[in-house]
Design a protein around this motif. Structure first.
Motif, PDB file in Angstrom:
ATOM      1  N   GLN A   1      55.315  50.266  40.539  1.00 37.28           N
ATOM      2  CA  GLN A   1      54.541  50.143  41.351  1.00 37.28           C
ATOM      3  C   GLN A   1      53.268  50.799  41.362  1.00 37.28           C
ATOM      4  N   SER A   2      53.258  52.134  40.973  1.00 41.48           N
ATOM      5  CA  SER A   2      52.229  53.036  40.998  1.00 41.48           C
ATOM      6  C   SER A   2      51.370  52.440  39.660  1.00 41.48           C
ATOM      7  N   TYR A   3      51.858  52.079  38.723  1.00 38.35           N
ATOM      8  CA  TYR A   3      51.230  51.165  37.445  1.00 38.35           C
ATOM      9  C   TYR A   3      50.415  49.980  38.242  1.00 38.35           C
ATOM     10  N   ILE A   4      51.143  49.115  38.861  1.00 37.35           N
ATOM     11  CA  ILE A   4      50.384  48.048  39.223  1.00 37.35           C
ATOM     12  C   ILE A   4      49.254  48.541  40.469  1.00 37.35           C
ATOM     13  N   ASP A   5      49.493  49.271  41.061  1.00 35.96           N
ATOM     14  CA  ASP A   5      48.463  49.827  42.017  1.00 35.96           C
ATOM     15  C   ASP A   5      47.251  50.232  41.308  1.00 35.96           C
ATOM     16  N   LEU A   6      47.490  51.082  40.214  1.00 36.59           N
ATOM     17  CA  LEU A   6      46.288  51.960  39.284  1.00 36.59           C
ATOM     18  C   LEU A   6      45.681  50.889  38.503  1.00 36.59           C
ATOM     19  N   ILE A   7      46.036  49.666  37.819  1.00 35.15           N
ATOM     20  CA  ILE A   7      45.543  48.683  37.238  1.00 35.15           C
ATOM     21  C   ILE A   7      44.863  47.844  38.094  1.00 35.15           C
ATOM     22  N   ASN A   8      45.358  47.698  39.435  1.00 36.38           N
ATOM     23  CA  ASN A   8      44.464  46.876  40.077  1.00 36.38           C
ATOM     24  C   ASN A   8      43.280  47.525  40.886  1.00 36.38           C
ATOM     25  N   SER A   9      43.351  48.778  40.777  1.00 36.05           N
ATOM     26  CA  SER A   9      42.158  49.594  41.397  1.00 36.05           C
ATOM     27  C   SER A   9      41.232  49.570  40.245  1.00 36.05           C
ATOM     28  N   LEU A  10      41.454  49.600  38.820  1.00 40.06           N
ATOM     29  CA  LEU A  10      40.752  49.553  37.653  1.00 40.06           C
ATOM     30  C   LEU A  10      40.017  48.418  37.408  1.00 40.06           C
ATOM     31  N   LYS A  11      40.652  47.153  38.017  1.00 40.07           N
ATOM     32  CA  LYS A  11      40.149  45.710  37.764  1.00 40.07           C
ATOM     33  C   LYS A  11      38.881  45.671  38.512  1.00 40.07           C
ATOM     34  N   GLY A  12      38.545  46.344  39.662  1.00 40.75           N
ATOM     35  CA  GLY A  12      37.310  46.119  40.525  1.00 40.75           C
ATOM     36  C   GLY A  12      37.591  45.532  41.633  1.00 40.75           C
TER      37      GLY A  12
ATOM     38  N   GLN B   1      59.138  43.182  38.800  1.00 37.44           N
ATOM     39  CA  GLN B   1      59.052  43.289  37.327  1.00 37.44           C
ATOM     40  C   GLN B   1      57.764  42.095  36.929  1.00 37.44           C
ATOM     41  N   GLN B   2      57.907  40.824  37.701  1.00 35.82           N
ATOM     42  CA  GLN B   2      56.699  40.020  37.396  1.00 35.82           C
ATOM     43  C   GLN B   2      55.260  40.526  37.622  1.00 35.82           C
ATOM     44  N   GLN B   3      55.217  41.252  38.648  1.00 35.23           N
ATOM     45  CA  GLN B   3      53.998  41.821  38.939  1.00 35.23           C
ATOM     46  C   GLN B   3      53.689  43.141  37.789  1.00 35.23           C
ATOM     47  N   PHE B   4      54.701  43.779  37.365  1.00 39.49           N
ATOM     48  CA  PHE B   4      54.479  44.899  36.470  1.00 39.49           C
ATOM     49  C   PHE B   4      54.026  44.157  35.290  1.00 39.49           C
ATOM     50  N   GLU B   5      54.791  43.052  34.835  1.00 38.98           N
ATOM     51  CA  GLU B   5      54.216  42.482  33.601  1.00 38.98           C
ATOM     52  C   GLU B   5      52.722  41.965  33.550  1.00 38.98           C
ATOM     53  N   GLN B   6      52.477  41.359  34.723  1.00 38.86           N
ATOM     54  CA  GLN B   6      51.083  40.811  34.858  1.00 38.86           C
ATOM     55  C   GLN B   6      50.071  42.076  34.781  1.00 38.86           C
ATOM     56  N   ALA B   7      50.460  43.253  35.567  1.00 41.62           N
ATOM     57  CA  ALA B   7      49.653  44.275  35.302  1.00 41.62           C
ATOM     58  C   ALA B   7      49.433  44.906  34.027  1.00 41.62           C
ATOM     59  N   VAL B   8      50.606  44.705  33.118  1.00 43.12           N
ATOM     60  CA  VAL B   8      50.443  45.027  31.843  1.00 43.12           C
ATOM     61  C   VAL B   8      49.230  44.083  31.196  1.00 43.12           C
ATOM     62  N   THR B   9      49.285  42.766  31.328  1.00 44.76           N
ATOM     63  CA  THR B   9      48.462  41.896  30.732  1.00 44.76           C
ATOM     64  C   THR B   9      47.062  42.110  31.290  1.00 44.76           C
ATOM     65  N   ASP B  10      46.876  42.423  32.637  1.00 47.87           N
ATOM     66  CA  ASP B  10      45.601  42.722  33.042  1.00 47.87           C
ATOM     67  C   ASP B  10      44.928  43.945  32.400  1.00 47.87           C
ATOM     68  N   SER B  11      45.764  44.953  32.022  1.00 44.04           N
ATOM     69  CA  SER B  11      45.408  46.285  31.646  1.00 44.04           C
ATOM     70  C   SER B  11      44.722  46.078  30.463  1.00 44.04           C
ATOM     71  N   LYS B  12      44.949  45.097  29.565  1.00 39.15           N
ATOM     72  CA  LYS B  12      44.237  44.705  28.356  1.00 39.15           C
ATOM     73  C   LYS B  12      42.791  44.156  28.438  1.00 39.15           C
ATOM     74  N   ALA B  13      42.539  43.754  29.553  1.00 38.61           N
ATOM     75  CA  ALA B  13      41.378  42.964  29.839  1.00 38.61           C
ATOM     76  C   ALA B  13      40.512  43.678  31.114  1.00 38.61           C
TER      77      ALA B  13
ATOM     78  N   PRO C   1      37.425  45.651  32.936  1.00 39.56           N
ATOM     79  CA  PRO C   1      36.266  45.613  32.624  1.00 39.56           C
ATOM     80  C   PRO C   1      35.498  46.673  32.020  1.00 39.56           C
ATOM     81  N   GLU C   2      35.998  47.999  31.949  1.00 33.28           N
ATOM     82  CA  GLU C   2      35.612  49.155  31.411  1.00 33.28           C
ATOM     83  C   GLU C   2      36.620  49.830  30.949  1.00 33.28           C
TER      84      GLU C   2
END
Length: 84
Positions: free
Chosen positions: A73-84, A4-16, A18-19
């Motif tokens: 988990q899929s959401y977290i993985d996708l956002i992490n892959s987009l962070k570069g 849940q914490q990783q998911f919430e962090q990924a939500v935050t990361d998704s708003k920032a 790079p592209e």
């Protein structure tokens, strides 16, 4: 860190990111978020004239039956892959 914490962090990361992702990726992000946060799709499918809402609904509906934890988990993985 819990899922849940990783998911919430990924939500935050998704708003920032790079592209801005392409539209298909944005739909996938939306659908995984909704499935992870709310579970299976609910409500009525939007009408033909509301293209954006209809596309979002359909993307979420495709994940019906996916466990919330799996979607998170899929959401977290996708956002992490987009962070570069």
């Amino acid at each position: 860190m819990s899922l849940q914490q990783q998911f919430e962090q990924a939500v935050t990361d998704s708003k920032a990111l790079p592209e801005r992702p392409d539209n298909m990726t944005l739909l996938k992000i939306y659908a995984l978020y909704k499935q992870g946060a709310s579970g299976d799709v609910t409500g009525e499918r939007p009408g033909m004239m509301d293209f954006v809402a209809r596309a979002k609904f359909d993307a979420w509906a495709e994940l019906k039956g996916t466990a919330q934890e799996t979607a998170m988990q899929s959401y977290i993985d996708l956002i992490n892959s987009l962070k570069g």
